[in-house]
Design a protein around this motif. Sequence first.
Motif, PDB file in Angstrom:
ATOM      1  N   SER A  92       0.819  -1.219   0.000  1.00  0.00           N
ATOM      2  CA  SER A  92       0.000   0.000   0.000  1.00  0.00           C
ATOM      3  C   SER A  92       0.851   1.266   0.000  1.00  0.00           C
ATOM      4  N   LEU A  93       2.170   1.125   0.105  1.00  0.00           N
ATOM      5  CA  LEU A  93       3.042   2.305   0.141  1.00  0.00           C
ATOM      6  C   LEU A  93       3.850   2.415  -1.147  1.00  0.00           C
ATOM      7  N   THR A  94       4.183   3.649  -1.522  1.00  0.00           N
ATOM      8  CA  THR A  94       5.026   3.842  -2.711  1.00  0.00           C
ATOM      9  C   THR A  94       6.461   3.433  -2.363  1.00  0.00           C
ATOM     10  N   VAL A  95       7.293   3.392  -3.376  1.00  0.00           N
ATOM     11  CA  VAL A  95       8.696   3.017  -3.181  1.00  0.00           C
ATOM     12  C   VAL A  95       9.340   3.955  -2.150  1.00  0.00           C
ATOM     13  N   LEU A  96       9.123   5.255  -2.308  1.00  0.00           N
ATOM     14  CA  LEU A  96       9.715   6.226  -1.382  1.00  0.00           C
ATOM     15  C   LEU A  96       9.177   6.021   0.042  1.00  0.00           C
ATOM     16  N   GLU A  97       7.867   5.794   0.145  1.00  0.00           N
ATOM     17  CA  GLU A  97       7.262   5.587   1.472  1.00  0.00           C
ATOM     18  C   GLU A  97       7.772   4.300   2.120  1.00  0.00           C
ATOM     19  N   ASN A  98       8.029   3.279   1.288  1.00  0.00           N
ATOM     20  CA  ASN A  98       8.595   2.041   1.817  1.00  0.00           C
ATOM     21  C   ASN A  98       9.957   2.287   2.446  1.00  0.00           C
ATOM     22  N   VAL A  99      10.794   3.046   1.735  1.00  0.00           N
ATOM     23  CA  VAL A  99      12.146   3.326   2.249  1.00  0.00           C
ATOM     24  C   VAL A  99      12.060   4.246   3.470  1.00  0.00           C
ATOM     25  N   ARG A 112      11.442  16.623   6.234  1.00  0.00           N
ATOM     26  CA  ARG A 112      12.332  16.946   5.105  1.00  0.00           C
ATOM     27  C   ARG A 112      13.606  16.081   5.156  1.00  0.00           C
ATOM     28  N   ASP A 113      14.156  15.932   6.373  1.00  0.00           N
ATOM     29  CA  ASP A 113      15.382  15.133   6.515  1.00  0.00           C
ATOM     30  C   ASP A 113      15.126  13.650   6.219  1.00  0.00           C
ATOM     31  N   ARG A 114      13.932  13.197   6.617  1.00  0.00           N
ATOM     32  CA  ARG A 114      13.603  11.782   6.367  1.00  0.00           C
ATOM     33  C   ARG A 114      13.472  11.525   4.860  1.00  0.00           C
ATOM     34  N   VAL A 115      12.831  12.459   4.184  1.00  0.00           N
ATOM     35  CA  VAL A 115      12.686  12.311   2.719  1.00  0.00           C
ATOM     36  C   VAL A 115      14.074  12.343   2.070  1.00  0.00           C
ATOM     37  N   LYS A 116      14.909  13.240   2.568  1.00  0.00           N
ATOM     38  CA  LYS A 116      16.267  13.385   2.010  1.00  0.00           C
ATOM     39  C   LYS A 116      17.058  12.084   2.166  1.00  0.00           C
ATOM     40  N   ARG A 117      16.957  11.489   3.361  1.00  0.00           N
ATOM     41  CA  ARG A 117      17.672  10.240   3.647  1.00  0.00           C
ATOM     42  C   ARG A 117      17.133   9.100   2.760  1.00  0.00           C
ATOM     43  N   ALA A 118      15.804   9.045   2.637  1.00  0.00           N
ATOM     44  CA  ALA A 118      15.186   7.987   1.815  1.00  0.00           C
ATOM     45  C   ALA A 118      15.615   8.139   0.352  1.00  0.00           C
ATOM     46  N   ARG A 119      15.650   9.387  -0.119  1.00  0.00           N
ATOM     47  CA  ARG A 119      16.075   9.620  -1.517  1.00  0.00           C
ATOM     48  C   ARG A 119      17.543   9.258  -1.702  1.00  0.00           C
ATOM     49  N   PHE A 120      18.352   9.515  -0.672  1.00  0.00           N
ATOM     50  CA  PHE A 120      19.769   9.160  -0.740  1.00  0.00           C
ATOM     51  C   PHE A 120      19.918   7.639  -0.883  1.00  0.00           C
ATOM     52  N   CYS A 121      19.144   6.910  -0.071  1.00  0.00           N
ATOM     53  CA  CYS A 121      19.207   5.432  -0.115  1.00  0.00           C
ATOM     54  C   CYS A 121      18.736   4.906  -1.475  1.00  0.00           C
ATOM     55  N   ALA A 130      12.116   5.735  -9.619  1.00  0.00           N
ATOM     56  CA  ALA A 130      10.924   4.910  -9.346  1.00  0.00           C
ATOM     57  C   ALA A 130      10.273   5.256  -8.009  1.00  0.00           C
ATOM     58  N   GLN A 131      10.670   6.380  -7.428  1.00  0.00           N
ATOM     59  CA  GLN A 131      10.247   6.672  -6.051  1.00  0.00           C
ATOM     60  C   GLN A 131       8.729   6.799  -5.862  1.00  0.00           C
ATOM     61  N   SER A 132       8.031   7.237  -6.891  1.00  0.00           N
ATOM     62  CA  SER A 132       6.583   7.432  -6.709  1.00  0.00           C
ATOM     63  C   SER A 132       5.755   6.230  -7.179  1.00  0.00           C
ATOM     64  N   LYS A 133       6.454   5.167  -7.598  1.00  0.00           N
ATOM     65  CA  LYS A 133       5.721   3.973  -8.050  1.00  0.00           C
ATOM     66  C   LYS A 133       5.394   3.056  -6.875  1.00  0.00           C
ATOM     67  N   TYR A 134       4.415   2.181  -7.099  1.00  0.00           N
ATOM     68  CA  TYR A 134       4.052   1.192  -6.071  1.00  0.00           C
ATOM     69  C   TYR A 134       4.817  -0.106  -6.354  1.00  0.00           C
ATOM     70  N   PRO A 135       5.066  -0.941  -5.313  1.00  0.00           N
ATOM     71  CA  PRO A 135       5.834  -2.180  -5.537  1.00  0.00           C
ATOM     72  C   PRO A 135       5.293  -3.047  -6.679  1.00  0.00           C
ATOM     73  N   GLY A 136       3.973  -3.060  -6.837  1.00  0.00           N
ATOM     74  CA  GLY A 136       3.383  -3.867  -7.898  1.00  0.00           C
ATOM     75  C   GLY A 136       3.690  -3.355  -9.295  1.00  0.00           C
ATOM     76  N   GLU A 137       4.191  -2.127  -9.382  1.00  0.00           N
ATOM     77  CA  GLU A 137       4.448  -1.528 -10.700  1.00  0.00           C
ATOM     78  C   GLU A 137       5.909  -1.658 -11.146  1.00  0.00           C
ATOM     79  N   ILE A 138       6.750  -2.233 -10.275  1.00  0.00           N
ATOM     80  CA  ILE A 138       8.173  -2.359 -10.642  1.00  0.00           C
ATOM     81  C   ILE A 138       8.580  -3.831 -10.736  1.00  0.00           C
TER      82      ILE A 138
END
Lengths: 260, 265
Positions: A92-99, A112-121, A130-138
């Motif tokens: 139910s979470l996007t790739v970015l939300e999963n990370v 903001r820092d959490r998003v930054k860290r997730a994007r770094f990973c 692929a950050q805004s995609k859902y697991p089923g779409e990748i």
Amino acid sequence: MIQVKSLYKSFEGKDVLAGINATFDNGKTNLIIGQSGSGKTVLMKCIVGLLTPEKGEILYDGRNFLSMNKKEKKTLRREMGMIFQSAALFDSLTVLENVMFPLDMFSNDTYRDRVKRARFCLDRVNLIEAQSKYPGEISGGMQKRVAIARAIALNPQYLFCDEPNSGLDPKTSLVIDELIHDITTEYNMTTIINTHDMNSVMGIGDSILYIYKGHKEWEGTKNDVFTATNERLNNFIFASDLLRKVRNVEERELKKTKQV
Amino acid sequence: MHLYRQKRLLLQEIVKTMMIRPITTVGKYIMLMGRTFARPERMRMFFKQYLNEMVQLGVNSIGIVLLISFFIGAVITIQIKLNIESPWMPRFVVGYTTREIMLLEFSSSIMCLILAGKVGSNIASEIGTMRVTQQIDALEIMGVNSAGYLILPKIVALMTMIPFLVIFSIFSGIIGAFCTCWFGGVLNAEDLEYGLQYSFQEWFVWCSFIKSVFFAFIISSVSAYFGYTVEGGSIAVGKASTDSVVMSSVLILFSDLVLTQLLMG
């Protein structure tokens, strides 16, 4: 470093782990190999605490996991990251939300820092697009990379991978293997990989533990595999013609080197 | 000797099925609820999940609640009109009986039985799928209380939303009843209106709310238990989904009996 001492686990009277002793060093990719049903998944589940062994000790840098109380276990678990066979991303979470999930749960950083860290990973595993995609779409390979990004989001000291290459093509498997190896050396983590992919064994096996019917049968490195005299190990690793040919070539090369 | 052994094994199996298994299940359920009602690790994550579940379990059920209640309200009016038609029976009795049925039983108990099918199977299959795809293991490895994170928002959300669904159901049923007067000419709308207002007791509405909140807890917690304890693959998830609906329905009917006696007896 993770040490396993005399670990016993049985199901309905049948011993699955029969007194396993092993040491998994940090900064190395430690592989657990063995046939299906040999007990490698049970061993990993015992190490991460998903199963409770009957006897033995599991030491995380000297801290005995089995004698810890719930709170201490919870604290230790924040130092762990795990990549599952099925990636186990939250649908139910996007790739970015999963990370971001472990960060949302345990970090006191700002949004903001959490998003930054997730994007770094995600950038580290080359998946920022692929950050805004859902697991089923990748694809499956991408899912595994997202799982790696999620596992390293909280800078863990211990990384566990349960058959990270299962269901992937050989090329993608190599990408995943290299990624895990690079991350392990980069962050000096203690990484344990459960696999029966021989490419992984030959490629990233800094330390290999071969399990046979619940006990340690052989231990060594990827270079030792070619000269190993253990019959069960050889039957397991060099089961295919191709790998037997590779071993013969390797043996010849080694002999030549020795003669020179 | 062989026959004696067979009899003993059969007896053991009966004891296991009739006594040990139900007690074990109840014990596991209580332990799971103990874990579920622990303090959430992060309140912001809890509220995020809580809002999501309110939409998924409550708002998304409004349509089916309105539809079913509308038709049942209309059918009850027609049935009562046909069956109690007599020169000795005041015409407003149709409206009075329709109101009592909708208020006391249909909008709380029967509606919750329907929701046990829709919401219960949804919860059991969602959590069951998370179990078989190792998503719950992933939560546990991270150090998250998976029961608290997944189940508590569902229970609280359904218990919050169910009184609103009961209100929607009552009003939809009454509209259905009026439609039989306006478009079907079954009854005079004034007689129906008089009957609906006749001898109205506010406590009955509260009884309906109280019962529905209990039923909401049963639906969400029992379905979550069946989903959470799934072992195996897709067949096990399907079985858990069916079992959750059956068990929730049985428990709703049983607790309806007890609650009705306690609240109105």
